[in-house]
Every structure is written in C-alpha cells, then in structure tokens.
Write an enzyme that holds these catalytic residues in place. Sequence first.
Site, PDB file in Angstrom:
ATOM      1  N   GLU A 144       0.901  -1.171   0.000  1.00  0.00           N
ATOM      2  CA  GLU A 144       0.000   0.000   0.000  1.00  0.00           C
ATOM      3  C   GLU A 144       0.924   1.202   0.000  1.00  0.00           C
ATOM      4  O   GLU A 144       1.259   1.748   1.051  1.00  0.00           O
ATOM      5  CB  GLU A 144      -0.933  -0.035   1.216  1.00  0.00           C
ATOM      6  CG  GLU A 144      -2.228   0.732   0.991  1.00  0.00           C
ATOM      7  CD  GLU A 144      -2.113   2.239   1.174  1.00  0.00           C
ATOM      8  OE1 GLU A 144      -1.289   2.863   0.459  1.00  0.00           O
ATOM      9  OE2 GLU A 144      -2.844   2.780   2.012  1.00  0.00           O
ATOM     10  N   GLU A 153       4.220   8.657  -3.898  1.00  0.00           N
ATOM     11  CA  GLU A 153       5.024   8.163  -2.779  1.00  0.00           C
ATOM     12  C   GLU A 153       6.129   7.203  -3.233  1.00  0.00           C
ATOM     13  O   GLU A 153       6.711   6.483  -2.421  1.00  0.00           O
ATOM     14  CB  GLU A 153       4.117   7.483  -1.741  1.00  0.00           C
ATOM     15  CG  GLU A 153       3.199   8.462  -1.027  1.00  0.00           C
ATOM     16  CD  GLU A 153       2.351   7.801   0.054  1.00  0.00           C
ATOM     17  OE1 GLU A 153       2.507   6.571   0.260  1.00  0.00           O
ATOM     18  OE2 GLU A 153       1.542   8.495   0.679  1.00  0.00           O
TER      19      GLU A 153
END
Length: 664
Positions: A144, A153
């Site tokens: 995730e 990210e």
Amino acid sequence: MKIFCGRANPTTGSMEWLEEGEDYDYHQEIARSRYADMLHDKDRNVKYYQGIRAAVSRVKERGEKAIVLDIGTGTGLLSMMAASAGADFCYAIEVFKPMANAAVKIVEKNGFSDKIKVINKHSTEVTVGPDGDMQCRANILVTELFDTELIGEGALPTYEHAHKYLVQEGCEAVPHRATVYAQLVESRRMWSWKKLFPVHVEAEDGEKILVPPSEMENCPGVPSVCDIQLNQMPSSDFSTLSDVVTMFSVDFSKPVQSASTYYRVQLEPVKSGKAQIVLSWWDIDMDPLGMINCTMAPYWVKPTSPLQWRDHWMQCVYFLPREEPVLQGEKLYLTACRDEYSVWYSLQKAREGESKAGEEEHKAGVCVESPVCRCRAHLLWNRPRLGELNDQNRTHQYVKALRKVLNTDSVCLCISDGSLLPMLAQYLGAKQVFTLENSGVSCSVMEKISVLVGEPFFTTSLLPWHNLYFWYARTAVSTHLASNVTVLPQSASLHMMIVEFQDLWRIRSPCGTCEGFDVQTMDDMIKDSLDFRESKEAEPHPLWEYPCRSLSDPQEVLTFDFTKAVPQHCLSTEGSVKLLRKGKSHGAVLWMEYHLAADISVSTGLIQMSNEKGNCEWNPHCKQAVYFFSSVIESEILSDPTAVTYAINFDTKTGEIAMDFKLL
C-alpha cells in the site's frame, strides 16, 4: 537530552530558539500522520483482505508455499491478513523505525510472531539469501504505497526494484493492477486556482482594469497535483466536456518501469466549451479478474454506488497549460506525461484528415519534461490564494472600504504578502503607495503614512490567527505613521463554534480493532504523540472539503484593535457556549474576521450556518482551525453535553494562542 530548534514565528515575525525533547520530530510525525484514517477506511481494508485471501489461495492451489513480501507494512495489518489467510511466511518491511517497532508489538499481540518478520529497512536495502533479511524471494507481493496521484510516494521505483531483486517472476500481487482515469472539464472556480483574472475597478476617472502580465498569462504554472475532496465540489461549479477515459494502467504482478514516459488517448468532447481542467482518479483491482475493486471515482461517475470517505486517497485536479476552446465531436488527443513521482497533462487538436504518420508525428512532439513556472507568481501564490485573489465579492469589499479612507493626499502603506491592495489603492487615487512584504524593505524613503492597509495575508501563516503578523508589523512601523493614521482593517475578531463532523473526526479517532486484528498499540502510540504536544493545539483544515453541522451558534471570543500597537499584556477570555442542537461534539472550529470599516467585514471562516444539506458553509479560500475534543481522541462515552466551557489566552509576546475546552 534536549535540543534547540530554530523557527520563524509566523505571528510575531521573530526568529525563535525553542528547547525541545530529542523525540520532538518523531512525535510530530506520528501526531500529524493519517494512520487512523487508513485504519478507519473499511472499504480499503475489506478489499485488501479479500484480495490477499484470493492470492494465497491461488498460490496454494499450485502446490507452492505462500511467501509474502509486504512493503510499507505500517501497523503490520496486511501481513496479519496474509498470515490469517494461510500464508506460510511474511516479510513485513517498514523503513520508519517507530512504526516498525509498533508493528513488532502488534504482530506479537495478535499471535503472529512465528509467521511474520518485521524488517526495519527501506525495501531497496533488503537482502535475499541464507544470510539475508529474506531467506528466499516472495511469490506474493502486497503493498500500500499509493497517494492521491497513485505514484507520488514512489510506488513505481519501489515496484521496479522489488521485481528485480525481491519477488519471483510471475508472482501474485495485491493489488494486481491500478488504472488511472481522466475527464476533461470547464470550471471557472477551479481555473481561478491557476490564473489571475482581470480585476475591474470603478475609479473617479472611470473604470480601470488590472490585467496580469503576459508572462503570467502564458505560464504553465507549477506541475504539482492539486488533490482535493472532489465529492464536495458542487456539480454547478464545473461542466464536463468529455466522457471519462482510461489514461493508463499498471500491472503490479509484472516488472514495472519507472522511467519517464507518456500515455495518449483520443477523445471527442460531448459538449463545446473551454477545456481548462483535467480531473483524475484511480482504482485498484485486488485480483487479476477485477472482481475485487476499490475505486476513488467521484460522485457523478458512479451515482448509485455508496461513497467511502477517505482522506488519504482523494481525487486530482490538473491544470492544462492553457485554456483550449473545444467543439462537440471534434477529435482531440489528451496526453498524460509522468516521471517517477508525478503526472501532468496536455491537450492537442488532431489535424483534419490526419494519417497514421501524422499521429506518430504528434507523438514525437510530446514533451515529457515537467512544466516549470516561469512567471514566479505561482511560487508566491498557492492555489487557494489565487482563488482568494480572484474572488470578486471579496475584492469588492476591499475596494468599498478603500474608497472610504483614501483621498488624493493619502500616503498608503500596504502590509501583506503578494497583495493586490497597493494597485487598487493607486487606482483609487492615493498620492503614494508603498508595500511592505516579508522579504523586507526599508521604510527610510517613506513620508509619514496616512493610510495603513492589509488584507491581511502572509505566506507563512498556517492557522487563522497567524495573520495577526499585520498587527506586529503595524507596531514595528509606528514611528512612520501619522498621528491620525487610518488603519484598514481597523480590527479583527476571533470566532468559534462547536461542530459535529460527518467524517473528519476519523483522522483523530482510535481504531481499537481493524478487520478483527488488535491495533490498540497504534492507537496508544498516536495518543502519546498527541499528548506530547499536538492534542492541546488546533490544526488547520480547509473545511469546505469536510462537511460538518453546527451544534452551537458562532461566538466572538477575542478582539484585536489594529488602530493601537500590540499591548504588553496577554489577551484572555473564558466563558461557555450553549449547545443548541443535538449531535456529537467533535470539536471547536475557530476563524478570524477582519473589520475593514464599521459596516464592512471579511470572514476567513463561516459563510453560512446551514446550506441546503444542513451543513455549514465555509470560506473556500482559507483553512480554518479545528480543535478536536478529547472525546474524539480518547473515545470517551459521554452523556449528552449541554454546553462547552472555554478558556483562550493570546500571549502577545509569543503570538501564540492557548486554548482549553471542557464538555459539560
């Protein structure tokens, strides 16, 4: 051990050295994290669990051991799901040491220490082999690593490395794929976050128009995504010009390329208009067949599906480099370019009768370099600030107030960052206009100032009262002010109201258990960090994105007189607010109102007590301050409170506001 931290005080403007504990940064990181939001995301958690069960089953059906690699494990939740689903062993990687320590405790508490190994490293540092961190490569990859933009990210380089060094060829992946969608829209409201519109001013000698320079008009702006809760954007504020199109997909079960590239789709507008904005979101399929799907699609795309509130994944607003008039049915090419961490869009019109060779020529002309702001205005003004400057009603209030105080002899000083007030004052006939910004300017060349103006707005401000820097700057230039100086705004007031949030309370609420796993250790860790400092402070949030209901009437709690210098003594107040409506008292919202003249005020907070949905309406250009009550943070069960007492103290030496609330 204590450490000294230097900081620029946003309210007083002074440089301060504060003594903090050595764990200060750690507590700040935990307290401001969104771990609770993710743990409360039921849809996300259920879909991950379903996908992990299915992946483990597929591996077992092939007669293989299920070895799981969980990158960015956080609390260890996904690894525990895998172990519970029958995985033989899980390697849970977490680079943030305090979080890795918490994961070890949570895994142990839930009885999975023999099945899960927590590795406190960046995944690119993990070794595989008999003496390595992992005994062998994994055949199930669980991650995730996504943000609102999907790749912000570092998901792509992380997956790229994992496939090369940490997982087997043909591994199962949860999620299996991600798909990015886009839709072309026209929206004056959202376009106002990118461009400065002309400002019309009625002066003594006729209408004058403040026109932005051509450098700004032609500037592509900054490339960073604007992520917002699109579900709070009324349909009246935008017009869809195209159907939803699929821009690109990433299959996480196969080797991933992180190198810069672009994706191009053909589309035909469903209506004519001005193409200004690309709205984008993504969904993830947890399984190869796409039967387990988690989507970020906004309300108008799937109007019959229930919406899952989440703050860690929202939707994206991208600004085209320039406004493009488009006609219904004409052939267009929408291009999404990306690097390792970000995406940006461009729109091209197809040439009539264009051949395949022409299409290839179009492709060859696509620039995969990220756009760069050339006018510097986009570096000075963030998107909410541009929207604020483009708010015609707000500008009209300032013009109306300036007309009351300016004349042909006025020597005007403006104290605000990147303000249009100096130009408005000049257009309205002031004799001389000076401007003082945070970058600093010498006052030695000024005549005595007869009119001191400010919005006030300063780029260093986070909380509403940080703009009281205007008061401190006014005090600092007192010797340059005429004895009969007019100050605009003449005063400010701090207001507050008790509210019940529809969803925002979740970011501060403990989880307890998540999908049957005990994550109390994480709750305790967040609470300890909040108790360290944060829970006794308000935090900034753009409340137009977060629906709430008022439980009390708004109340003025402090006033600040700008016609006088900042006093030496503290300003304090205490009292109580009656709760007039039933609901859960999640916290207090605080905001500033600036009084430009006796009958003209500008609010940074509440616009309307109750809209057609029964929710409060807030100034969309400003962040309001939210003080969450301990009942949210500690999940206390209270009988229906009837009032809230408050004590608020403004320390004029430090410029800080301390506050305390109690439910009665």
